[in-house]
Design an enzyme around this catalytic site. Structure first.
Site, PDB file in Angstrom:
ATOM      1  N   GLY A 248       0.845  -1.206   0.000  1.00 42.86           N
ATOM      2  CA  GLY A 248       0.000   0.000   0.000  1.00 42.86           C
ATOM      3  C   GLY A 248       0.869   1.240   0.000  1.00 42.86           C
ATOM      4  O   GLY A 248       1.997   1.225  -0.510  1.00 42.86           O
ATOM      5  N   SER A 249       0.360   2.296   0.602  1.00 50.35           N
ATOM      6  CA  SER A 249       1.058   3.582   0.526  1.00 50.35           C
ATOM      7  C   SER A 249       2.211   3.644   1.536  1.00 50.35           C
ATOM      8  O   SER A 249       2.201   2.970   2.572  1.00 50.35           O
ATOM      9  CB  SER A 249       0.073   4.714   0.806  1.00 50.35           C
ATOM     10  OG  SER A 249      -0.439   4.578   2.112  1.00 50.35           O
ATOM     11  N   THR A 250       3.169   4.500   1.235  1.00 50.33           N
ATOM     12  CA  THR A 250       4.300   4.700   2.141  1.00 50.33           C
ATOM     13  C   THR A 250       3.820   5.267   3.474  1.00 50.33           C
ATOM     14  O   THR A 250       4.307   4.877   4.542  1.00 50.33           O
ATOM     15  CB  THR A 250       5.319   5.652   1.485  1.00 50.33           C
ATOM     16  OG1 THR A 250       5.687   5.084   0.221  1.00 50.33           O
ATOM     17  CG2 THR A 250       6.567   5.818   2.322  1.00 50.33           C
ATOM     18  N   GLY A 253       2.481   2.509   5.491  1.00 53.59           N
ATOM     19  CA  GLY A 253       3.598   1.649   5.878  1.00 53.59           C
ATOM     20  C   GLY A 253       4.314   2.194   7.112  1.00 53.59           C
ATOM     21  O   GLY A 253       4.668   1.447   8.034  1.00 53.59           O
ATOM     22  N   CYS A 306       2.227  -0.287  -8.478  1.00 54.29           N
ATOM     23  CA  CYS A 306       3.263   0.322  -7.615  1.00 54.29           C
ATOM     24  C   CYS A 306       4.580   0.488  -8.351  1.00 54.29           C
ATOM     25  O   CYS A 306       5.314   1.430  -8.109  1.00 54.29           O
ATOM     26  CB  CYS A 306       3.439  -0.430  -6.312  1.00 54.29           C
ATOM     27  SG  CYS A 306       2.957  -2.128  -6.349  1.00 54.29           S
ATOM     28  N   GLU A 405       4.381   9.816  -5.943  1.00 54.37           N
ATOM     29  CA  GLU A 405       3.650   8.763  -6.656  1.00 54.37           C
ATOM     30  C   GLU A 405       2.252   9.270  -7.013  1.00 54.37           C
ATOM     31  O   GLU A 405       1.538   9.806  -6.163  1.00 54.37           O
ATOM     32  CB  GLU A 405       3.547   7.523  -5.757  1.00 54.37           C
ATOM     33  CG  GLU A 405       2.974   6.328  -6.479  1.00 54.37           C
ATOM     34  CD  GLU A 405       2.977   5.067  -5.613  1.00 54.37           C
ATOM     35  OE1 GLU A 405       2.768   5.186  -4.394  1.00 54.37           O
ATOM     36  OE2 GLU A 405       3.174   3.976  -6.176  1.00 54.37           O
TER      37      GLU A 405
END
Ligand code: ADP
Length: 502
Positions: A248-250, A253, A306, A405
């Protein structure tokens, strides 16, 4: 995989889509259960804005029930204590059932996420099957070790599963990203609680049921539906979860690592996106062939990938020709339309909110002085969430459109003069998931592969590979690898047993 789906027409799929989808619960202890609170959330088709089904919206109490179910299955060993060949057989049957239900799963994935049905049948499902079958066969290929010791001792190193694993997965490849986690995790002998993305959970719910239908013991694969800040957070904070595995997204994370620190120091495996450069050197052997592949590297799955190759770095000598051919090739390749039409090659974005976010990023780039050589806006009407394939020229390295992104069908093209400059631009990113180099010189390729800060580097291709390819990133693209037999090991821990033989 059966190719029968490829002969279905848009009308066939539309007829199938007209059948109502029942409300979906969680999947705990081998059966579908509603949320304890009774709460639900709507599942919306992004291609037309219509409701597909209501889905249970889980909270911490539902996660507690799912983890308790997984923990009971773990403790009594109903899965981990089966012989490796028995577990292989269950996973093989699971793959067979997924294959037999390919049409149903493809339809659900397309309705839920907006992905063209041809892509689900030709790309996602075959890869799902390869993944399950690969890890099913890996189980009895793992060895431990007996180390060299003095005669009065014996030392064994064995691999054991971790216990209860939480998997938190995204909406861009709902089935496939879940399977990249579930297959090695289950093959290793763990029990799992999956929290699929709230935007597209329907196929994951079917995967859980099919696992039990394949002979998987109840309670080994549990699933809680819900939103990230509720069910996802509760799973990541749970003290009985030994590992959280995530794509998923940083930003999320980073939260998961904090939750691990706040709770039980669980392992956190992250795959958190990217901003992958594709570098086109002046000696590349065939510009047209390179452009053909590069186009797919960014616009397939409407850029919701991604590792999407969203930064095109092109030697200045070919910049204008490259842009011209790239635009022409994109326009020939991508046909936006009803995702249920097998001829459609570009679907809508997965949600209205995501479409708005992508369009905002394009507008911001324009406001900062870049311009669109192609695309730049929505397409195909108000009720759907399409964004036209967009190519941005004139962007500079510090702009958000180059650094952040977008996760949509948006690429930038920037010119470089030297190899050193290309590498500097490529590596000037917080991300490091993937990169590609296009050159006809082996020495150049080898040198650049070594210099690129990315977990996956492709030479004269983009996105190629098979199950032996570890997939994961450097830097803020994450800390783990999916696929490859090493992924199986990442769901295990080593035990050292030292025997005194005196
Ligand atoms: P995206 O922005 O692409 O939707 P996210 O990282 O937000 O990506 O979502 C990926 C997965 O993480 C989804 O299953 C989502 O529900 C989950 N998630 C989002 N926020 C959290 C959170 N705070 N804790 C745990 N999981 C979360």
């Amino acid at each position: 995989m059966s190719t029968a789906g490829q002969t279905r027409t848009r009308e066939d799929w539309a007829r199938a889509a007209a059948q109502p989808v029942p409300a979906q619960g969680h999947f705990i202890g081998g059966r579908s259960v509603p949320s304890r609170s009774g709460q639900t959330m709507p599942c919306i088709n992004p291609a037309n804005g219509q409701l597909i089904a209501q889905v249970a919206r889980g909270q911490a109490e539902d996660v507690d029930a799912a983890v308790a179910s997984a923990k009971a299955a773990w403790r009594d060993g109903r899965w981990r204590l089966q012989s490796p060949r028995q577990r292989t057989a269950v996973l093989q049957r699971w793959a067979d059932l997924i294959e037999q239900h390919a049409h149903e799963l493809a339809l659900l994935e397309t309705l839920d996420m907006g992905k063209p049905i041809s892509d689900v049948l030709n790309i996602d499902l075959p890869e799902v099957l390869r993944t399950v079958r690969y890890f099913a066969e890996c189980i009895d290929k793992l060895d431990g070790a007996v180390t060299h010791t003095a005669p009065e001792a014996m030392h064994l190193i064995t691999h054991e599963p971790l216990g209860v694993v939480g998997a938190i997965t995204p909406w861009n490849y709902p089935m496939l990203m879940a399977i990249w986690k579930l297959a090695p995790c289950l093959a290793a002998g763990n029990c799992v609680v999956l929290k699929p993305a709230e935007q597209a959970p329907l196929t994951c719910v079917r995967l859980a049921q099919l696992f039990v239908d394949a002979g998987g013991p109840e309670g080994v694969f549990n699933l809680v539906n819900g939103v990230g800040a509720e069910a996802g957070q509760a799973l990541a904070l749970h003290p009985d979860v030994a590992k959280v595995t995530f794509t998923g997204s940083t930003a999320v994370g980073k939260l998961l690592m904090a939750y691990a620190g706040q709770s039980n120091l669980k392992r956190v495996a992250l795959e958190t996106g990217g901003k992958s450069p594709q570098i086109f050197m002046p000696d590349l052997y065939d510009l047209d062939a390179a452009v053909d592949r590069a186009v797919g590297g960014i616009y397939d799955n409407a850029g919701q990938v991604c590792n999407a190759g969203s930064r095109l770095l092109v030697h200045r000598s070919m910049h204008d020709t490259f842009v011209e051919r790239f635009v022409a090739r994109t326009q020939q390749t991508y046909r936006p339309g009803d995702p249920l039409d097998p001829a459609t090659t570009l679907g809508p974005l997965a949600s209205r909110g995501h479409q708005a976010a992508v369009l905002k990023r394009i507008a911001q780039a324009q406001a900062e002085g870049a311009r669109c050589a192609m695309g730049g806006g929505s397409t195909l009407g108000e009720e759907a969430t399409f964004v036209a394939p967009t190519l941005i020229v004139g962007a500079t390295q510090s702009m958000a459109i180059v650094q952040e992104e977008v996760f949509g069908p948006v690429a930038t093209v920037q010119a470089f003069d030297t190899e050193a400059q290309a590498l500097q631009m490529a590596n000037d990113s917080i991300y490091g998931l993937a990169a590609s180099v296009w050159t006809s010189d082996l020495k150049t390729a080898h040198r650049m592969v070594g210099a690129l800060e990315a977990g996956v580097v492709w030479v004269n291709c983009f996105g190629d590979g098979d199950m032996t390819q570890p997939f994961g990133g450097y830097k803020q693209s994450g800390n783990s690898r999916d696929k490859h037999i090493d992924s199986l090991l990442s769901y295990m821990q080593s035990k050292s047993a030292w025997f005194n033989l005196v």
